[in-house]
Scaffold this active site. Structure first.
Site, PDB file in Angstrom:
ATOM      1  N   GLU A 105       2.966  35.978 -79.933  1.00  0.00           N
ATOM      2  CA  GLU A 105       3.122  35.917 -81.535  1.00  0.00           C
ATOM      3  C   GLU A 105       3.893  34.756 -81.929  1.00  0.00           C
ATOM      4  OE1 GLU A 105       1.261  37.900 -83.315  1.00  0.00           O
ATOM      5  OE2 GLU A 105       0.809  39.041 -81.866  1.00  0.00           O
ATOM      6  N   GLU A 158      -5.834  31.523 -82.347  1.00  0.00           N
ATOM      7  CA  GLU A 158      -5.523  32.056 -81.069  1.00  0.00           C
ATOM      8  C   GLU A 158      -5.410  31.071 -80.032  1.00  0.00           C
ATOM      9  OE1 GLU A 158      -5.480  35.227 -79.987  1.00  0.00           O
ATOM     10  OE2 GLU A 158      -4.645  35.395 -82.126  1.00  0.00           O
TER      11      GLU A 158
HETATM   12 ZN    ZN Z   1      -2.935  36.525 -81.836  1.00  0.00          ZN
END
Ligand code: ZN
Length: 498
Positions: A265, A294
């Site tokens: 995160e 991502e």
């Molecule tokens: Zn993620």
């Protein structure tokens, strides 16, 4: 209309959209953190109004006229303004392309689907979810035509999450993944298992909280602009480039679960915090796509966070936090433990090597669902067969099989591939980064300053100013999935002495 006043209106329109978004996000954050549990009703009313107002503003005839006018003035606009007009016009066309009644029906359907999915998952009963899933698939096939009727339906849906990615591109990508990684995983299965039992001793949450503070420091996340909270499922929520929130979840019998959540995160947060000031409060702020987002979180989590130099750098501090638990453990043992390969049933718990195969199962199923060659009722059978084939595991029930993810119940088809693409982008970014400066020398010293500066320059600063394709090209060069599979092959061949 005058150009200057049109540009003023453009700025105001985007600030209003930002305000609605901020209000909705605040309510969401409140609901998953501190709100008392029986209070969703009132928030639902407010969220409904906010979503409606935002939609009304976006599809208003005046908005259409403004964007039309500015699109005609392209040569008099700066690059940033051109891109704002382009992106807003795209949203306008998309939103206005869906008939209002279908849009409303669909919103109600996803709301219902979420409840049904929760119940189906709890009781592990796919037949409960199947009828509503059938409706969701039908709507998505129809909406794909509204988005872009020139494309095959699944291509149009993929484009929503990762612009430019289509089945031709993903088929090649996943073919490479399948050919190179499936045999590697099977070979690892023949080797002795890595001992990671020390990760599962008792690690008190209060000490893990302090450990998270330390990790935030290592990542150079400024606590004046980024806080860390606790929620059932970790996430990152951004308001603007000066206000980002991340969350984690502490499991007292697993010290690395939260550790890698925080780093993951934290990677999303670094991206949002690194976006240029002049893009704030416009449609161009925010990470450009799921795949690129991502790529950043997984870069920090896996490529850096699960590397030997990084583990060695932070291990002494880890031992200070957990002296009893890690008394007889070495940094090398920790490195091996956090990289243990274990073909498993649950995507979100998968290790770095097997992760993409979980995604590939979903991709293959979605592709056939949307083109009509697979019926909803046959999903469990195909799911279980593919898990056996790729990962060698037997799926005991649908709860741990095709009912595990919430994405389909939320109407998201075409979202999954971006998870795997992100990992592949990251491997290529590492290659280029290594050409520019001695990455591992810094990481070994426990510093991520150079890594973050490189990513900010190549990726973060642009927000959505460039397209995902342009950003990937900028940071990776030409996309080549073998760079990713080579990276994994090299790492795990060494780890498992193959
Ligand atoms: Zn993620």
């Amino acid at each position: 209309m005058e150009l200057n006043s049109a540009l003023e209106q453009l700025g105001l329109l985007q600030k209003k959209l930002y305000a609605y978004q901020t209000a909705s996000s605040s309510l969401y954050l409140d609901s998953v953190t501190v709100a008392p549990k029986d209070t969703s009703e009132g928030r639902g009313v407010a969220l409904g109004i906010l979503a409606g107002e935002s939609q009304k503003l976006m599809t208003a005839p005046e908005t259409g006229e403004l964007l039309e006018f500015l699109a005609d003035q392209k040569e008099n606009l700066s690059f940033v303004e051109q891109r704002q007009v382009e992106e807003l016009k795209r949203s306008y066309d998309r939103l206005s392309g869906i008939p209002a009644d279908e849009y409303m029906d669909y919103a109600m359907l996803t709301n219902e689907a979420s409840d049904v999915w929760h119940r189906a998952k709890e009781t592990s009963d796919f037949s409960l979810f199947a009828p509503v899933l059938e409706k969701l698939v039908a709507y998505n096939r129809k909406f794909a035509g509204y988005y872009d009727s020139s494309k095959k339906p699944y291509d149009a849906l993929l484009d929503e999450y990762e612009r430019g990615a289509d089945m031709a591109f993903l088929d090649t990508f996943f073919e490479t993944v399948r050919e190179r990684l499936v045999p590697l995983i099977h070979a690892i299965g023949e080797k002795p298992q890595i001992d990671d039992s020390f990760l599962h001793l008792h690690y008190p949450a209060e000490v893990q909280r302090k450990f998270s503070d330390y990790l935030m420091e290592v990542m150079e996340l400024d606590r004046g602009h980024c806080t860390i909270g606790e929620t059932e499922h970790p996430f990152t929520l951004e308001f603007n480039n000066k206000d980002v929130r991340i969350t984690t979840n502490y499991k007292e019998d697993n010290v690395v679960d939260s550790m890698y959540s925080v780093i993951h995160e934290g990677g999303h947060a670094k991206y949002e915090l690194g976006i240029r000031d002049d893009l704030q409060y416009t449609c161009l702020t925010g990470g450009v796509s799921m795949g690129v987002h991502e790529s950043q979180s997984r870069f920090y989590e896996n490529i850096i966070g699960r590397s030997l130099p990084f583990v060695k750098a932070i291990f002494p501090k880890m031992q200070e936090f957990f002296p009893e638990q890690l008394k007889h453990v070495t940094a090398e043992q920790m490195y091996r433990a956090v990289n243990k390969v274990q073909p498993s049933l649950i995507r979100t718990e998968a290790d770095e090597l097997t992760y993409s195969l979980h995604v590939m199962v979903r991709y293959e199923i979605e592709k056939q669902l949307i083109d009509g060659s697979l019926e909803v009722k046959d999903i469990p059978e195909v799911w279980n067969r593919l898990y056996k084939e790729y990962l060698g595991v037997d799926v005991p029930d649908d709860r741990r099989g095709c009912l595990q993810d919430s994405h389909w119940s939320g109407g998201s088809f075409g979202y999954f591939p971006s998870y795997a693409l992100g990992s592949a982008y990251g491997a290529q970014m590492l290659c280029n980064m290594e050409k520019d400066f001695p990455v591992w020398e810094e990481v070994r010293a426990g510093k991520l300053t150079g890594v973050s500066a490189w990513l900010k320059e190549k990726v973060h600063q642009y927000g959505s100013l460039l397209t995902p394709g342009e950003i990937v090209k900028n940071a990776c060069g030409d996309f080549d999935p073998t760079v990713y599979t080579d990276y994994l092959t090299e790492k795990y061949t060494k780890l498992y002495d193959l």
